[in-house]
Design a protein around this motif. Structure first.
Motif, PDB file in Angstrom:
ATOM      1  N   ARG A  63       0.968  -1.214  -0.039  1.00 40.10           N
ATOM      2  CA  ARG A  63      -0.217   0.093  -0.017  1.00 40.10           C
ATOM      3  C   ARG A  63       0.731   1.261  -0.006  1.00 40.10           C
ATOM      4  O   ARG A  63       2.120   1.357   0.375  1.00 40.10           O
ATOM      5  CB  ARG A  63      -1.025  -0.147   1.159  1.00 40.10           C
ATOM      6  CG  ARG A  63      -1.867  -1.175   1.437  1.00 40.10           C
ATOM      7  CD  ARG A  63      -2.660  -1.037   2.628  1.00 40.10           C
ATOM      8  NE  ARG A  63      -3.811  -1.909   2.672  1.00 40.10           N
ATOM      9  CZ  ARG A  63      -4.962  -1.964   2.004  1.00 40.10           C
ATOM     10  NH1 ARG A  63      -5.496  -0.838   1.592  1.00 40.10           N
ATOM     11  NH2 ARG A  63      -5.809  -3.116   1.938  1.00 40.10           N
ATOM     12  N   PHE A  64       0.299   2.448  -0.446  1.00 35.98           N
ATOM     13  CA  PHE A  64       0.872   3.757  -0.282  1.00 35.98           C
ATOM     14  C   PHE A  64       1.321   3.840   1.142  1.00 35.98           C
ATOM     15  O   PHE A  64       0.426   3.652   1.920  1.00 35.98           O
ATOM     16  CB  PHE A  64       0.012   4.628  -0.829  1.00 35.98           C
ATOM     17  CG  PHE A  64       0.663   6.036  -0.785  1.00 35.98           C
ATOM     18  CD1 PHE A  64       1.499   6.662  -1.587  1.00 35.98           C
ATOM     19  CD2 PHE A  64       0.388   7.004   0.303  1.00 35.98           C
ATOM     20  CE1 PHE A  64       1.855   7.881  -1.590  1.00 35.98           C
ATOM     21  CE2 PHE A  64       0.765   8.183   0.338  1.00 35.98           C
ATOM     22  CZ  PHE A  64       1.551   8.670  -0.326  1.00 35.98           C
ATOM     23  N   PRO A  65       2.598   4.289   1.382  1.00 32.69           N
ATOM     24  CA  PRO A  65       3.546   4.978   0.552  1.00 32.69           C
ATOM     25  C   PRO A  65       4.693   3.898   0.067  1.00 32.69           C
ATOM     26  O   PRO A  65       5.366   4.184  -0.702  1.00 32.69           O
ATOM     27  CB  PRO A  65       4.174   5.941   1.457  1.00 32.69           C
ATOM     28  CG  PRO A  65       4.075   5.476   2.796  1.00 32.69           C
ATOM     29  CD  PRO A  65       2.681   4.641   2.667  1.00 32.69           C
ATOM     30  N   ALA A  66       4.610   2.759   0.674  1.00 32.02           N
ATOM     31  CA  ALA A  66       5.468   1.744   0.100  1.00 32.02           C
ATOM     32  C   ALA A  66       5.294   1.419  -1.526  1.00 32.02           C
ATOM     33  O   ALA A  66       6.336   1.236  -2.106  1.00 32.02           O
ATOM     34  CB  ALA A  66       5.446   0.213   1.027  1.00 32.02           C
ATOM     35  N   LEU A  67       4.222   1.585  -1.674  1.00 26.25           N
ATOM     36  CA  LEU A  67       3.844   1.190  -3.202  1.00 26.25           C
ATOM     37  C   LEU A  67       3.487   2.462  -3.827  1.00 26.25           C
ATOM     38  O   LEU A  67       2.429   3.268  -3.421  1.00 26.25           O
ATOM     39  CB  LEU A  67       2.680   0.090  -3.396  1.00 26.25           C
ATOM     40  CG  LEU A  67       2.117  -0.102  -5.012  1.00 26.25           C
ATOM     41  CD1 LEU A  67       3.397  -0.753  -5.725  1.00 26.25           C
ATOM     42  CD2 LEU A  67       0.872  -0.885  -4.810  1.00 26.25           C
ATOM     43  N   ARG A  68       4.287   3.122  -4.705  1.00 27.04           N
ATOM     44  CA  ARG A  68       3.907   4.049  -5.689  1.00 27.04           C
ATOM     45  C   ARG A  68       3.962   3.916  -7.010  1.00 27.04           C
ATOM     46  O   ARG A  68       4.812   3.755  -7.565  1.00 27.04           O
ATOM     47  CB  ARG A  68       4.943   5.239  -5.373  1.00 27.04           C
ATOM     48  CG  ARG A  68       4.943   5.863  -3.893  1.00 27.04           C
ATOM     49  CD  ARG A  68       6.033   6.760  -3.632  1.00 27.04           C
ATOM     50  NE  ARG A  68       6.078   7.067  -2.460  1.00 27.04           N
ATOM     51  CZ  ARG A  68       5.628   8.413  -1.712  1.00 27.04           C
ATOM     52  NH1 ARG A  68       4.916   9.368  -2.788  1.00 27.04           N
ATOM     53  NH2 ARG A  68       5.746   8.903  -0.496  1.00 27.04           N
ATOM     54  N   LEU A  69       2.730   3.843  -7.728  1.00 28.94           N
ATOM     55  CA  LEU A  69       2.708   3.390  -9.104  1.00 28.94           C
ATOM     56  C   LEU A  69       3.173   4.526  -9.998  1.00 28.94           C
ATOM     57  O   LEU A  69       3.411   4.253 -11.213  1.00 28.94           O
ATOM     58  CB  LEU A  69       1.138   3.308  -9.527  1.00 28.94           C
ATOM     59  CG  LEU A  69       0.542   1.944  -8.572  1.00 28.94           C
ATOM     60  CD1 LEU A  69      -0.865   1.699  -9.148  1.00 28.94           C
ATOM     61  CD2 LEU A  69       1.237   0.719  -8.980  1.00 28.94           C
ATOM     62  N   ARG A  70       3.508   5.758  -9.434  1.00 30.46           N
ATOM     63  CA  ARG A  70       4.188   6.689 -10.281  1.00 30.46           C
ATOM     64  C   ARG A  70       5.591   6.421 -10.439  1.00 30.46           C
ATOM     65  O   ARG A  70       6.310   7.092 -11.397  1.00 30.46           O
ATOM     66  CB  ARG A  70       3.977   8.041  -9.464  1.00 30.46           C
ATOM     67  CG  ARG A  70       2.417   8.461  -9.832  1.00 30.46           C
ATOM     68  CD  ARG A  70       2.329  10.300  -9.317  1.00 30.46           C
ATOM     69  NE  ARG A  70       3.362  10.725 -10.171  1.00 30.46           N
ATOM     70  CZ  ARG A  70       3.594  12.174  -9.705  1.00 30.46           C
ATOM     71  NH1 ARG A  70       3.394  12.716  -8.512  1.00 30.46           N
ATOM     72  NH2 ARG A  70       4.716  12.824 -10.419  1.00 30.46           N
ATOM     73  N   ARG A  71       6.199   5.672  -9.840  1.00 33.00           N
ATOM     74  CA  ARG A  71       7.391   5.624  -9.867  1.00 33.00           C
ATOM     75  C   ARG A  71       8.078   5.063 -11.279  1.00 33.00           C
ATOM     76  O   ARG A  71       8.958   5.644 -11.817  1.00 33.00           O
ATOM     77  CB  ARG A  71       8.072   4.428  -8.723  1.00 33.00           C
ATOM     78  CG  ARG A  71       8.533   5.208  -7.478  1.00 33.00           C
ATOM     79  CD  ARG A  71       9.477   4.180  -6.598  1.00 33.00           C
ATOM     80  NE  ARG A  71       8.565   3.043  -6.125  1.00 33.00           N
ATOM     81  CZ  ARG A  71       8.102   2.902  -4.948  1.00 33.00           C
ATOM     82  NH1 ARG A  71       8.185   4.029  -4.111  1.00 33.00           N
ATOM     83  NH2 ARG A  71       7.430   1.856  -4.622  1.00 33.00           N
ATOM     84  N   ARG A 115       6.698   5.569 -13.891  1.00 33.61           N
ATOM     85  CA  ARG A 115       6.473   6.446 -15.050  1.00 33.61           C
ATOM     86  C   ARG A 115       7.432   7.616 -15.035  1.00 33.61           C
ATOM     87  O   ARG A 115       7.127   8.628 -15.902  1.00 33.61           O
ATOM     88  CB  ARG A 115       5.095   7.111 -14.747  1.00 33.61           C
ATOM     89  CG  ARG A 115       3.797   6.082 -14.500  1.00 33.61           C
ATOM     90  CD  ARG A 115       2.446   6.954 -14.060  1.00 33.61           C
ATOM     91  NE  ARG A 115       1.667   5.593 -13.773  1.00 33.61           N
ATOM     92  CZ  ARG A 115       0.481   5.928 -12.999  1.00 33.61           C
ATOM     93  NH1 ARG A 115       0.455   7.098 -12.255  1.00 33.61           N
ATOM     94  NH2 ARG A 115      -0.215   5.033 -12.491  1.00 33.61           N
ATOM     95  N   GLN A 116       8.465   7.577 -14.316  1.00 35.43           N
ATOM     96  CA  GLN A 116       9.027   9.080 -14.159  1.00 35.43           C
ATOM     97  C   GLN A 116      10.175   9.404 -15.237  1.00 35.43           C
ATOM     98  O   GLN A 116      10.481  10.532 -15.561  1.00 35.43           O
ATOM     99  CB  GLN A 116      10.050   8.932 -12.795  1.00 35.43           C
ATOM    100  CG  GLN A 116       9.243   9.083 -11.702  1.00 35.43           C
ATOM    101  CD  GLN A 116       8.167   9.960 -11.497  1.00 35.43           C
ATOM    102  OE1 GLN A 116       8.300  11.253 -11.786  1.00 35.43           O
ATOM    103  NE2 GLN A 116       6.763   9.576 -11.463  1.00 35.43           N
TER     104      GLN A 116
END
Length: 333
Positions: A8-16, A18-19
């Motif tokens: 879960r957020f913040p451990a999981l960041r789906l934006r990572r 996409r950077q």
């Protein structure tokens, strides 16, 4: 598929992922290439003809010699095949569409010259009577009724003369019952067991065909509508029955038409049958994107590529489109 995230957020960041560009490319789930495209081309009799189609900006009716040039472009761009469609003047149309079975008609002449000059590019032939009938319907008509079995007999002859001319794929778009099996038998009997059939299996009675009817000359002659043989846009299960029948009758591949308004049908076909599945990005879809781009309302190139990628995401193995050459150039940039 596990639909619950592993963290879960913040451990999981789906934006990572996409950077950066390299990361986005690695995570990309679907890819569009020139190999996915079939270029829809409108033919017209004559020589050195490149006649603009008002309702389809950027698309021209091409004489056979100009169609050869398009085939050469396709080869250079890596587009595997062209799908040909004929324009017929009103005075070239008849009640029974006899020109469809003329071995020296526009489609056949164009196929022979293209295959002679550019044999490595595949050719797909539309099989239906609407470019040739004076009433604009895909089949024979009597007292306002479209005749199924009588039409199929004509379609067999049309398919054989097209195969003789060099077409690699026969694509019946008429939506008559039983035509795939009949055409397969006719082709095999005539010695063309190697010629493919791509069935317009789920073809809807759509408002998105308008510009195409102008392109082939049937807009002003069509009597009534095509709802007694093309599918009701409200129906999805019926499309599965149509696809099942066409595959059972020997279709090598199936097509959904139109495209973008029916992506759910593309997905269902691919999931339920796993057969080679194509979609047709029809004239109305093309015209809307081009018109909006010309008015500055959208980025035309991005919208074009996004629309084509949507077909791949939905499960299509390939797309018939008037955008093929423009898309291939954009992909190669």
């Amino acid at each position: 598929m596990n639909k619950k995230p592993l963290a879960r957020f913040p451990a999981l960041r789906l934006r990572r992922p996409r950077q950066t560009d390299w990361s986005r490319r690695l995570y990309e789930e679907n890819n569009l290439s020139a190999n996915d495209l079939i270029w829809a081309v409108i033919l017209k009799d004559g020589k050195n003809v490149r006649e603009p189609i008002a309702a389809m900006p950027g698309v021209h009716r091409l004489s056979p010699d100009e169609a050869v040039k398009a085939a050469i472009q396709a080869r250079e761009l890596g587009i595997p095949a062209l799908a040909l469609f004929p324009y017929t003047d009103a005075d070239g149309r008849t009640e029974h569409g006899e020109e469809a079975t003329n071995p020296d008609n526009l489609m056949c002449r164009a196929a022979r010259i293209i295959k002679k000059e550019v044999p490595e590019v595949g050719l797909m032939a539309d099989v239906a009577l609407d470019p040739y009938t004076d009433h604009g319907h895909d089949g024979l008509m009597r007292d306002g009724e479209i005749l199924n079995d009588e039409t199929v007999e004509i379609l067999i002859k049309q398919s054989v003369v097209q195969a003789q001319a060099g077409f690699d794929v026969i694509a019946p778009s008429d939506m008559m019952d039983g035509r795939v099996a009949a055409i397969r038998s006719g082709l095999d009997t005539a010695g063309f067991s190697h010629v493919q059939i791509m069935a317009y299996a789920a073809k809807y009675a759509s408002a998105f065909y308008g510009p195409y009817r102008e392109a082939i000359g049937s807009a002003g002659v069509l009597q009534g509508d095509k709802r007694t043989y093309q599918m009701n846009p409200a129906n999805s299960d019926e499309a599965m029955r149509e696809v099942a029948l066409d595959l059972a009758e020997g279709a090598d591949s199936v097509m959904v038409k139109p495209g973008l308004p029916y992506l759910d049908i593309v997905r269902r076909v691919k999931d339920e049958f796993g057969a080679p599945t194509f979609a047709f990005q029809v004239s109305g879809e093309y015209a809307m994107i081009k018109a909006a781009a010309q008015n500055g309302w959208i980025d035309g190139e991005r919208a074009m590529l996004e629309s084509l990628l949507a077909f791949k995401r939905a499960g299509a193995d390939g797309i018939i489109t008037y955008f093929a050459a423009d898309a291939a150039r954009a992909i190669h940039k």
